[in-house]
Scaffold this active site. Sequence first.
Site, short mmCIF file in Angstrom:
data_model
loop_
_atom_site.label_atom_id
_atom_site.label_comp_id
_atom_site.label_asym_id
_atom_site.label_seq_id
_atom_site.Cartn_x
_atom_site.Cartn_y
_atom_site.Cartn_z
N LYS A 34 0.90 -1.18 -0.07
CA LYS A 34 -0.03 0.13 -0.06
C LYS A 34 0.78 1.29 -0.08
CE LYS A 34 -0.12 0.75 4.91
NZ LYS A 34 -0.69 0.48 5.97
N THR A 35 1.92 1.15 0.69
CA THR A 35 3.05 2.39 0.79
C THR A 35 3.22 2.76 -0.64
OG1 THR A 35 3.91 1.77 2.62
CG2 THR A 35 4.98 3.40 1.54
N ASP A 221 -3.21 7.99 4.98
CA ASP A 221 -2.94 6.39 5.36
C ASP A 221 -3.21 5.85 6.83
OD1 ASP A 221 -1.68 4.01 5.08
OD2 ASP A 221 0.58 4.65 5.24
N GLU A 222 -3.32 4.63 7.08
CA GLU A 222 -3.67 4.13 8.32
C GLU A 222 -5.14 4.81 8.91
OE1 GLU A 222 -1.86 1.76 9.15
OE2 GLU A 222 0.20 1.95 8.98
N GLN A 252 -5.63 -4.30 11.56
CA GLN A 252 -4.39 -3.71 11.95
C GLN A 252 -4.80 -2.34 12.99
OE1 GLN A 252 -0.51 -3.46 9.67
NE2 GLN A 252 -2.08 -4.21 7.89
N ARG A 616 4.89 -8.70 10.23
CA ARG A 616 6.04 -7.98 10.13
C ARG A 616 7.09 -8.68 9.32
NH1 ARG A 616 3.94 -4.07 8.97
NH2 ARG A 616 2.30 -5.51 9.36
#
Length: 764
Positions: A34-35, A221-222, A252, A616
């Site tokens: 996504k980044t 974002d987030e 998340q 991660r």
Amino acid sequence: MTVSILEGLNTAQQQAVQVVDGPTLVLAGPGSGKTGVLVRRVAFLSDHVGIDLHNVLAVTFTNKAAREMRERIDALLGAGRAAALTAGTFHSLCARFLRRDIVHLSRERDFAIYDTDDQERLMKRVLKDLNLDDKKYPPRAIRASISSAKNELIDANQYAQQGRTYYDEIVARCFVHYQKLLREANALDFDDLLVETVRLFEQHPAVLEKYQTRYRYILADEYQDTNHVQYMLLKQLASKYRNLFVVGDEDQSVYAFRGADIRNIRYFENDYPEAKVILLEQNYRSTQSILDVAQSVINQSAKRMRDKNLWTENDRGTLVVLQEGYDQDEESYLVASEAARLLSSGDYQPGDIAVMYRTNAQSRALEEALIGRGLRYQIVGGTRFYERKEIKDALAYLRVAHNPADNVSLSRILNWPGRGIGQRTEDELGRWATKLGVPVYRALQKLKNPGGEELPPDTPIPFNARTQKALLSFMGLIDSFIAARHEHDLGGLMDVIFRTLEFESILIREHGEEEGRDRWNNVVELRNVAANYIHMPQESQLPTFLEEVALVSDLDSVRREQDTITCITLHQAKGLEYPVVFLIGLEEGLLPHSRSLDHMDALDEERRLFYVGATRAKERLYMLYAFRRTVFGRTNVSQSSRFLADIPKELLHHMPKRGYTDTQQTSMFTNRSSVNWTGSSTRQTHTEPSNATRGQEKQRTSLTANQPQAVAFFAGQKVNHAMFGEGMVVSSKLIENDEEVTVAFPGKGVKKLLASFANLERIE
DNA sequence: GTACGTTCATTTTTT
DNA sequence: ATGAACGTAC
């Protein structure tokens, strides 16, 4: 050109990148790139749609993410192109908006930003002023209540109106007074930055309109971690063009404790029924094995709005390892050993490895084990650099020089270093200032110049001669710093302040030679930061510096060094990835944390935290827990985390328990004071093992080798003692020709006994 | 008002 | 285990 921007993206990603107009909700699983999508979308808007990046706003979770986004855009479009883009956290963006349009608030241009610590200090003052018992009403709790209220955009009056309980009523009273004191100090707390921006936009549509027009495209974002104020801000800013592009993952969401509301995802779909919804379900990060484990845990989540179907084309990879340590020391020892093994295999560098835990306190045992192995590591967070006492004290002088009305900072340095102004005087001073209706600094000015304007001539000065002298000399100091502020740039001002105060000698006097030096080094590091502002006009250096210091988190300054193992909390690890990840402390009470056990929602959040940690890892995931753990100096037998029970056995390589490796040895030889606790946590890294540590390694190896033959007692064994009765062996180690056994006797405490004298009887 | 000793509370997680 | 907060003695 477009080709290169879309190159290597899958269909869903391409679709997300190429959305031009209209609201878009991207639900992106971990490792779904996504980044990359965000970065390329900005590039796409710029180069394909022809949007000036000046008209694009990107809200990121950390300032570091913003910086990285800029770098990647520059890499894609050419150096310097990203400079036009506005990118940052909600807090930094709001600070910027407010700074620019502060005229609309009936306040001076420059405001101080109060962090949690400042807020708490102010709250103590509030409680004192209101004659409330800070035992019954802990400042921390009140602060937290007010903070959550602000996150919900509830102001003091509303709070008072809807308060139900007596406690609410108390909080409401504190809230009112707290805001009053904040304003008097010309300060905004963290929450105010957002709240005041929303209010500014509400009350001054023209200002809002300006930003709405400018930021034609908005990306966030987030999104799952936004709270109500942040949601409102996005809504306000985007309401003109509705080009709001948000990326999030409900799985998340781990910031409910600070007001984040997953429902904002649902609200988004209500607010923008025409929204495109794009799912990014392919994971590019982790092996199938890791993903399976993560999925098996998250699938048990109580309620998810939308089940994502995460998949990967990656290899199965190695099985996820599950291992039990005897206690936190052995747990850390196992981590360090395995890390050392991986490093010596040559397949990994220290920078490829991360150790993640729920609470910062867990880093201690880990640190010792890593030192014991001579491994280079860095601890992210912990005591944050800007939260260290010496740093906060130094900053307080700068803050007062900048904004003398800042009562909290003033009170911080009033008697630091000690100059004979005690609690009594401070209280008296506070009362006096309140009576005069001015900030403490102004009151002091009047003390200096009693004939001055506003002070009625008959007002008695409530201090005796000695106290007055001390106060006046303090004033002289402050005024000289205020004057210095106009004569020097930021670095010069710091030099003046530190030299005048003899900062270094104070620190050494207060903390001794060794620790004093460490602390002074931190201050020197702060001084070095000033170099970053040298290109600015002199008068804006100090305010900009103070603002950034308040809003920049330590994580923002994490240098991704290739030669250190990263130790980090699960929260901070969000958004990062490592080839090798160790999740430690997977126990009931820790993960899930004990504070969340009674609340279903909180429990679910802990589960997501587990999920975040596991995802991660790219190649290898290790999960560890300890059989017993010492918390607050009290040792308890622990139970492995309930989340582990949700993982099918065949997905795990369950390592057999090792006998108790006598990690006591490590702690014995590890000279605690050689561990530098005061250095900047993220900057400081342990470089090379000291001679003592090296020697220790040798001894340790030989000891471990001999141990099986020589040690007669092992941890967990039940024994009988003539005097103490039945007990359990905690540890055992060789001492010269004897064996020292540490035994816990229920009700009688822990005793260290020599095997040859104690005549211990083993019970089976 | 400070210096020292004792108690006590403290650990989620962060902008 | 560690550090801040409180008390008593100077």
